[in-house]
Design a protein around this motif. Structure first.
Motif, mmCIF file in Angstrom:
data_model
loop_
_atom_site.group_PDB
_atom_site.id
_atom_site.type_symbol
_atom_site.label_atom_id
_atom_site.label_comp_id
_atom_site.label_asym_id
_atom_site.label_seq_id
_atom_site.Cartn_x
_atom_site.Cartn_y
_atom_site.Cartn_z
ATOM 1 N N UNK A 301 -6.772 -28.583 -8.211
ATOM 2 C CA UNK A 301 -6.618 -29.733 -9.041
ATOM 3 C C UNK A 301 -6.109 -30.894 -8.477
ATOM 4 N N UNK A 302 -5.266 -30.625 -7.370
ATOM 5 C CA UNK A 302 -4.546 -31.724 -6.554
ATOM 6 C C UNK A 302 -5.531 -32.565 -5.655
ATOM 7 N N UNK A 303 -4.883 -33.733 -5.146
ATOM 8 C CA UNK A 303 -5.805 -34.298 -4.290
ATOM 9 C C UNK A 303 -5.717 -33.494 -2.646
ATOM 10 N N UNK A 304 -6.662 -33.838 -2.122
ATOM 11 C CA UNK A 304 -6.951 -33.411 -0.555
ATOM 12 C C UNK A 304 -5.801 -33.357 0.199
ATOM 13 N N UNK A 305 -4.826 -34.075 0.092
ATOM 14 C CA UNK A 305 -3.669 -34.304 0.840
ATOM 15 C C UNK A 305 -2.916 -33.163 0.485
ATOM 16 N N UNK A 306 -2.659 -32.845 -0.579
ATOM 17 C CA UNK A 306 -1.766 -31.834 -1.159
ATOM 18 C C UNK A 306 -2.200 -30.385 -0.711
ATOM 19 N N UNK A 307 -3.412 -30.323 -0.728
ATOM 20 C CA UNK A 307 -4.376 -28.924 -0.321
ATOM 21 C C UNK A 307 -3.980 -28.962 1.274
ATOM 22 N N UNK A 308 -4.309 -29.681 2.056
ATOM 23 C CA UNK A 308 -4.037 -29.816 3.554
ATOM 24 C C UNK A 308 -2.441 -29.697 3.632
ATOM 25 N N UNK A 309 -1.515 -30.092 3.023
ATOM 26 C CA UNK A 309 -0.121 -29.866 3.198
ATOM 27 C C UNK A 309 0.368 -28.455 2.660
ATOM 28 N N UNK A 310 -0.319 -27.669 1.876
ATOM 29 C CA UNK A 310 -0.324 -26.389 1.621
ATOM 30 C C UNK A 310 -0.690 -25.702 2.726
ATOM 31 N N UNK A 311 -1.987 -25.884 3.447
ATOM 32 C CA UNK A 311 -2.242 -25.200 4.606
ATOM 33 C C UNK A 311 -1.369 -25.253 5.573
ATOM 34 N N UNK A 312 -0.885 -26.405 5.838
ATOM 35 C CA UNK A 312 0.143 -26.650 7.152
ATOM 36 C C UNK A 312 1.396 -25.792 6.761
ATOM 37 N N UNK A 313 1.887 -26.068 5.401
ATOM 38 C CA UNK A 313 3.168 -25.234 5.098
ATOM 39 C C UNK A 313 3.060 -23.966 5.388
ATOM 40 N N UNK A 314 2.074 -23.226 4.874
ATOM 41 C CA UNK A 314 1.854 -21.677 4.808
ATOM 42 C C UNK A 314 1.462 -21.392 6.414
ATOM 43 N N UNK A 315 1.151 -22.198 6.911
ATOM 44 C CA UNK A 315 0.748 -21.820 8.734
ATOM 45 C C UNK A 315 2.320 -21.733 9.153
ATOM 46 N N UNK A 316 3.192 -22.816 8.996
ATOM 47 C CA UNK A 316 4.419 -23.062 9.536
ATOM 48 C C UNK A 316 5.423 -21.845 9.087
ATOM 49 N N UNK A 317 5.280 -21.263 7.852
ATOM 50 C CA UNK A 317 6.029 -20.324 7.312
ATOM 51 C C UNK A 317 5.492 -19.108 8.001
ATOM 52 N N UNK A 318 4.153 -18.839 8.528
ATOM 53 C CA UNK A 318 3.691 -17.544 9.283
ATOM 54 C C UNK A 318 4.385 -17.677 10.498
ATOM 55 N N UNK A 319 5.075 -18.628 11.013
ATOM 56 C CA UNK A 319 5.701 -18.831 12.329
ATOM 57 C C UNK A 319 7.220 -18.311 12.028
ATOM 58 N N UNK A 320 7.776 -18.855 11.110
ATOM 59 C CA UNK A 320 9.248 -18.838 10.662
ATOM 60 C C UNK A 320 9.461 -17.445 10.230
ATOM 61 N N UNK A 321 8.447 -16.633 9.442
ATOM 62 C CA UNK A 321 8.708 -15.366 9.040
ATOM 63 C C UNK A 321 8.331 -14.489 10.091
ATOM 64 N N UNK A 322 7.993 -14.718 11.340
ATOM 65 C CA UNK A 322 7.703 -13.571 12.210
ATOM 66 C C UNK A 322 9.019 -12.651 12.417
ATOM 67 N N UNK A 323 10.241 -13.052 12.540
ATOM 68 C CA UNK A 323 11.177 -12.034 12.802
ATOM 69 C C UNK A 323 11.135 -11.041 11.663
ATOM 70 N N UNK A 324 10.810 -11.623 10.243
ATOM 71 C CA UNK A 324 10.921 -10.667 9.111
ATOM 72 C C UNK A 324 9.818 -9.696 9.272
ATOM 73 N N UNK A 325 8.489 -10.252 9.535
ATOM 74 C CA UNK A 325 7.327 -9.217 9.709
ATOM 75 C C UNK A 325 7.828 -8.144 10.971
ATOM 76 N N UNK A 326 8.234 -8.466 11.825
ATOM 77 C CA UNK A 326 8.410 -7.537 12.994
ATOM 78 C C UNK A 326 9.669 -6.657 12.603
ATOM 79 N N UNK A 327 10.527 -7.137 12.194
ATOM 80 C CA UNK A 327 11.677 -6.276 11.649
ATOM 81 C C UNK A 327 11.249 -5.197 10.631
#
Length: 498
Positions: A301-327
């Motif tokens: 329901x939000x503008x395309x910029x918010x949707x794209x920001x969600x995609x970027x944020x979740x991709x960055x999280x996937x890197x940050x949480x690598x130690x958590x997933x690995x451990x």
């Protein structure tokens, strides 16, 4: 030679450390470090797509924000197979029952191929209906369809390679799949921009100063790229090669767990054991994926910029949480092997040690992300609105990173103990019962900020819930090595313990 010695010191094979005796920190480190690298490579697939598609167009970047959760849903439905295989291999290895570990691995591969073929057909045929249900914009929907249909065709390779990694991890070998993943990622990164842009306006050629070569290749081939579909082809092709290499390694049996062709005839008694362990694990993965997909209802329901920001944020999280997933995956293996060896107290301390370490590491990572949120977001796009929303998303979520580590540590322990239903319950409570309603209500009041607020609230409560549930000690009742899988006669004869 110095570099080689340093690599050998960091990455020790399972023959060089014991998961069931001695200290906990070192074996968990040696088991988890290759998983960190492996998961980093895994994330590189997604980051490469996100980066190159961001250069291609904002619409393609928004489309991938919808495609990734749908991809995760397809894999999550079959996730239980890989978890069940990993748990059984770990427990039988800890109990010294190598032949049973081999049989479990062989059966898991067979059922994984069958399940991914079925899910691929379903995913290919119903992607349009799924997008309509999510209310995806007509401008973006065709791009998502292009990506998802290619991915569905190659799902057997994508999931097959994931199963290979899980089985090897259950045995205690995390180095071999790390090397296979490295080769696959390098291949993907090389061919990704070529298949997306082709030889017309490819930024890679411009950055390398090879504009003349690009023009010559365009005139020779006429290939102007396939856009988002090309990104999917690059991923599937590189995963296919990785899966074939992994299968060859397991058939040889000189590294990690071995598989045998004669033991791949589907065994219904094994299937029942997989259902007992695997269905709750699939529920956990599916619950995570569904919560992400349902959250897209709110985001759409939000503008395309918010949707794209969600995609970027979740991709960055996937890197940050690598130690958590690995451990978490390391804890899963150590818990399984120690339960197989009848050392429940050591299994418990492994979980507590991992939770403490991740709480500290990810809290520090959260502070760094809060400081550098805007520069990190600007790596993926030049759109000022997308950067602003992405930076806000990162700052709001970063304060709770440590609690994600706590939750991941204990859910890994639940899975290793065979208590996958508890791990599923924690995920459902955190993502479905807490995050989704909070996002829906807060978004109506605070706009995009309300979406982002739901993440730290659910992360903190999820970590607390996982810790308190583990402290109850109900996981200790699990002892799968005492139960019979019902190994029957196969073409290679009946399976017995070594």
């Amino acid at each position: 030679m110095g570099v080689r010695r340093a690599v050998n010191a960091l990455f020790k094979s399972s023959d060089e450390f014991d998961l069931t005796s001695g200290g906990i920190g070192k074996p968990l480190f040696y088991l988890s470090l290759p998983i960190v690298v492996m998961n980093l490579f895994q994330t590189a697939y997604n980051l490469a797509d996100t980066f190159w598609l961001g250069q291609y167009s904002t619409s393609a970047l928004a489309a991938i924000s919808f495609a990734f959760p749908m991809v995760f849903l397809m894999i999550s439905l079959a996730l239980g197979l890989s978890v069940a295989g990993s748990v059984l291999v770990a427990q039988y290895t800890g109990a010294g029952q190598e032949r049973r570990a081999e049989y479990a691995a062989s059966q898991t591969i067979a059922y994984a191929v069958l399940a991914s073929l079925v899910l691929g057909v379903i995913g290919y045929g119903f992607v349009d209906e799924a997008l309509a249900l999510l209310g995806v914009s007509p401008d973006i929907a065709p791009l998502v369809v292009e990506y998802m249909q290619v991915y569905a065709v190659g799902l057997v390779f994508v999931f097959g390679f994931a199963v290979f990694m899980s089985l090897m991890r259950g045995y205690g070998d995390t180095i071999t799949p790390m090397y296979v993943m490295a080769g696959s990622v390098v291949l993907n990164i090389v061919i990704d921009p070529l298949l997306i842009f082709g030889f017309q306006g490819n930024p890679l050629f411009a950055w390398l100063g090879l504009g003349g070569l690009e023009t010559g290749l365009l005139e020779l081939t006429g290939y102007a790229g396939s856009g988002i579909e090309g990104a999917a082809v690059a991923t599937v092709f590189s995963r296919a090669l990785a899966f074939l290499v992994g299968v060859a390694i397991m058939f040889r049996g000189n590294r990690g767990v071995r598989i045998r062709l004669g033991q791949m005839v589907p065994d219904l008694s094994f299937a029942r054991k997989v259902v007992d362990i695997g269905v709750p694990a699939s529920i956990e993965g599916t619950a995570r994926s569904l919560s992400i997909n349902l959250l897209l209802f709110v985001i759409a329901a939000f503008p395309e910029s918010v949707v794209a920001a969600y995609g970027i944020g979740t991709r960055i999280f996937s890197v940050i949480f690598l130690p958590a997933l690995a451990v978490s995956q390391g804890i899963e293996t150590m818990t399984g092997q120690n339960i197989g060896a009848r050392k429940q107290d050591r299994a418990a301390e492994t979980n507590h040690f991992g939770a403490r370490a991740l709480l500290a590491i990810l809290t520090v990572a959260g502070v760094l992300i809060m400081v550098a949120a805007r520069p990190v977001a600007s790596i993926f796009t030049n759109d000022p609105a997308v950067i602003e929303h992405s930076a806000t998303f990162l700052r709001v979520s970063a304060v709770s990173f440590g609690f994600i580590g706590v939750m991941r540590a204990y859910t890994g322990g639940f899975r290793g103990a065979g208590q996958t239903l508890i791990a599923a319950a924690v995920s459902i409570l955190t993502l479905g019962i807490i995050r989704l309603p909070v996002a829906w209500i807060a978004a109506g009041t605070f706009g995009a900020l309300g979406l982002w607020i739901a993440f730290p609230i659910s992360n903190v409560l999820g970590g607390i819930i996982a810790y308190l549930w583990f402290k109850r000690g109900t996981w200790r009742t699990s002892d799968l090595t005492d139960s019979e899988i019902g190994f029957g006669e196969t073409s290679s004869g009946s399976v017995t313990d070594d």
